[in-house]
Design an enzyme around this catalytic site. Structure first.
Site, PDB file in Angstrom:
ATOM      1  N   THR A  32       0.800  -1.229   0.000  1.00 56.43           N
ATOM      2  CA  THR A  32       0.000   0.000   0.000  1.00 56.43           C
ATOM      3  C   THR A  32       0.831   1.276   0.000  1.00 56.43           C
ATOM      4  O   THR A  32       0.293   2.370  -0.173  1.00 56.43           O
ATOM      5  CB  THR A  32      -0.919   0.042   1.232  1.00 56.43           C
ATOM      6  OG1 THR A  32      -0.116   0.027   2.424  1.00 56.43           O
ATOM      7  CG2 THR A  32      -1.871  -1.139   1.251  1.00 56.43           C
ATOM      8  N   LYS A  33       2.136   1.166   0.199  1.00 58.70           N
ATOM      9  CA  LYS A  33       2.976   2.354   0.340  1.00 58.70           C
ATOM     10  C   LYS A  33       3.066   3.149  -0.966  1.00 58.70           C
ATOM     11  O   LYS A  33       2.745   2.655  -2.049  1.00 58.70           O
ATOM     12  CB  LYS A  33       4.387   1.942   0.798  1.00 58.70           C
ATOM     13  CG  LYS A  33       4.441   1.323   2.199  1.00 58.70           C
ATOM     14  CD  LYS A  33       4.062   2.321   3.266  1.00 58.70           C
ATOM     15  CE  LYS A  33       4.396   1.849   4.675  1.00 58.70           C
ATOM     16  NZ  LYS A  33       3.565   0.741   5.165  1.00 58.70           N
ATOM     17  N   THR A  34       3.555   4.376  -0.856  1.00 60.00           N
ATOM     18  CA  THR A  34       3.722   5.225  -2.038  1.00 60.00           C
ATOM     19  C   THR A  34       4.553   4.512  -3.094  1.00 60.00           C
ATOM     20  O   THR A  34       4.241   4.557  -4.289  1.00 60.00           O
ATOM     21  CB  THR A  34       4.384   6.557  -1.646  1.00 60.00           C
ATOM     22  OG1 THR A  34       3.564   7.211  -0.664  1.00 60.00           O
ATOM     23  CG2 THR A  34       4.549   7.460  -2.851  1.00 60.00           C
TER      24      THR A  34
END
EC number: 2.6.1.90
Length: 373
Positions: free
Chosen positions: A190-192
């Site tokens: 889910t991270k950038t």
């Protein structure tokens, strides 16, 4: 309408051929640990962040554990950090027998309140572990000042902060994870910058700390089967690195799109008296990894949104000083009132580069509908 809190499917379909080519190349070249793609990704992150060294490891959690070990956050030594964060930001200290010392948060940024750090420094303090949360960095001017004055190490938890930048006093902008002695990134999906599984990276400008990290990630061996330290088995997977290299080509566009989506939310929600939006403080360039708001009747709103097909999340429902696993530290309810109150009011809305303006409109309409009831 259904609005997922996060989905990787849209990005995959947009760049399917590139992802498949990257995966196929790894398979065709023969599976290997710490393969060429890992080294290429490390160099790409060094160039992007400005860090002298970037070392790939198996996860952001491992990055914190390894860096904490190297910096001596252990054996009863104290490390100042925030209680409002994910477990790994503090368990990395406790894993080595170090003592987490909590400081309350700034109610407008959700980051550690740096004005309260110095009063917690003792002769047993060895470090500060700031966490750059959600969309912005902690006040690194204050943190580095205290570190210099008291001879402390700084480990930046930049798990959520890939691409964020801070402009220090009289300095140019520097990227999150490159200001302290060591920094870490997480490549959780889910991270950038997220992979299709776990992954992480340690950053540092120190040749010595970089060399130790490379040794620690392969069981403590500088030379194969010759162990100078009790290390870890924590190598960034070559397949994940290949996927992340594809995503690195588009990282600046992804960051820009996240800001656009954040502005959509801010514009549509600014006049609702029952919610409060976070403020970005300091001379910095935010990256909107998570879009949070503080809201009245949070649990009821959360249930209402989910009932209308909208994915949400709560970061975080309980501060760390009240978690059972840290009860031995002796903290009690009321010790950090801002963090405790924030846990009861905070709610994260969907934000990722592929979300549409129509979907954001729908989310905001449902929030308005809830408060009109």
């Amino acid at each position: 309408m259904e609005v997922s809190f996060y989905t990787s499917k849209r990005e995959y379909l947009e760049k399917k051929s590139e992802f498949q080519q990257a995966i196929d190349k790894v398979l065709e070249n023969g599976i290997q640990t710490l393969g060429k793609e890992v080294k290429d990704l490390e160099m790409s992150v060094e160039e992007f962040s400005g860090a002298k060294h970037a070392i790939g490891v198996a996860s952001g959690t491992d990055a914190l554990v390894i860096a904490s070990d190297i910096l001596g956050f252990k054996n009863g030594k104290e490390v100042i950090t925030s209680p409002f964060t994910f477990l790994a930001s503090t368990s990395c200290i406790a894993k080595h027998g170090g003592k987490p010392v909590f400081v309350d948060i700034d109610e407008e940024t959700f980051n550690i309140d740096t004005t309260k750090i110095e009063e917690r420094i003792t002769k047993n303090t060895v470090g500060i572990l700031p966490i750059h949360l959600f969309c912005q960095m902690a006040n690194m001017d204050d943190i580095m000042k205290y570190a210099k004055e008291h001879n402390l190490y700084v480990l930046e938890d930049a798990a959520e902060a890939f691409g964020m930048k801070w402009k220090g006093n009289g300095e140019s902008y520097r990227t999150a994870g490159t200001i302290g002695d060591m920094g870490i990134y997480s490549f959780f999906p889910t991270k950038t910058l997220g992979g299709y599984g776990d992954g992480g990276m340690v950053t540092t400008n120190s040749d010595e700390l970089a060399e130790l990290t490379k040794i620690f990630r392969v069981h403590g061996a500088k030379e194969k089967y010759h162990y100078d330290y009790i290390g870890y088995n924590s190598r960034l997977d070559t397949m994940q690195a290949a996927i992340l290299l594809v995503k690195m080509k588009y990282i600046n566009k992804a960051i820009e799109k996240r800001e656009t989506i954040s502005n959509w939310y801010r514009d549509r929600l600014k006049d609702i008296e029952y919610i409060k939006l976070p403020k970005v403080k300091g001379d910095q360039k935010p990256v909107y990894y998570v879009f949070n708001l503080l809201c009245e009747k949070r649990d009821e709103l959360n249930k209402y949104l989910k009932g209308n097909g909208i994915g949400t999340n709560i970061y975080y429902p309980m501060p760390l000083h009240l978690q059972k696993c840290f009860s031995y530290l002796g903290y009690k309810e009321g010790d950090f009132p801002i963090a405790e109150r924030t846990c009861k009011e905070i709610l994260a809305l969907p934000i990722y580069p592929e979300i549409t303006e129509e979907e954001v409109d729908y989310v905001c309409k449902k929030i308005k509908d809830f408060y009109k009831k």
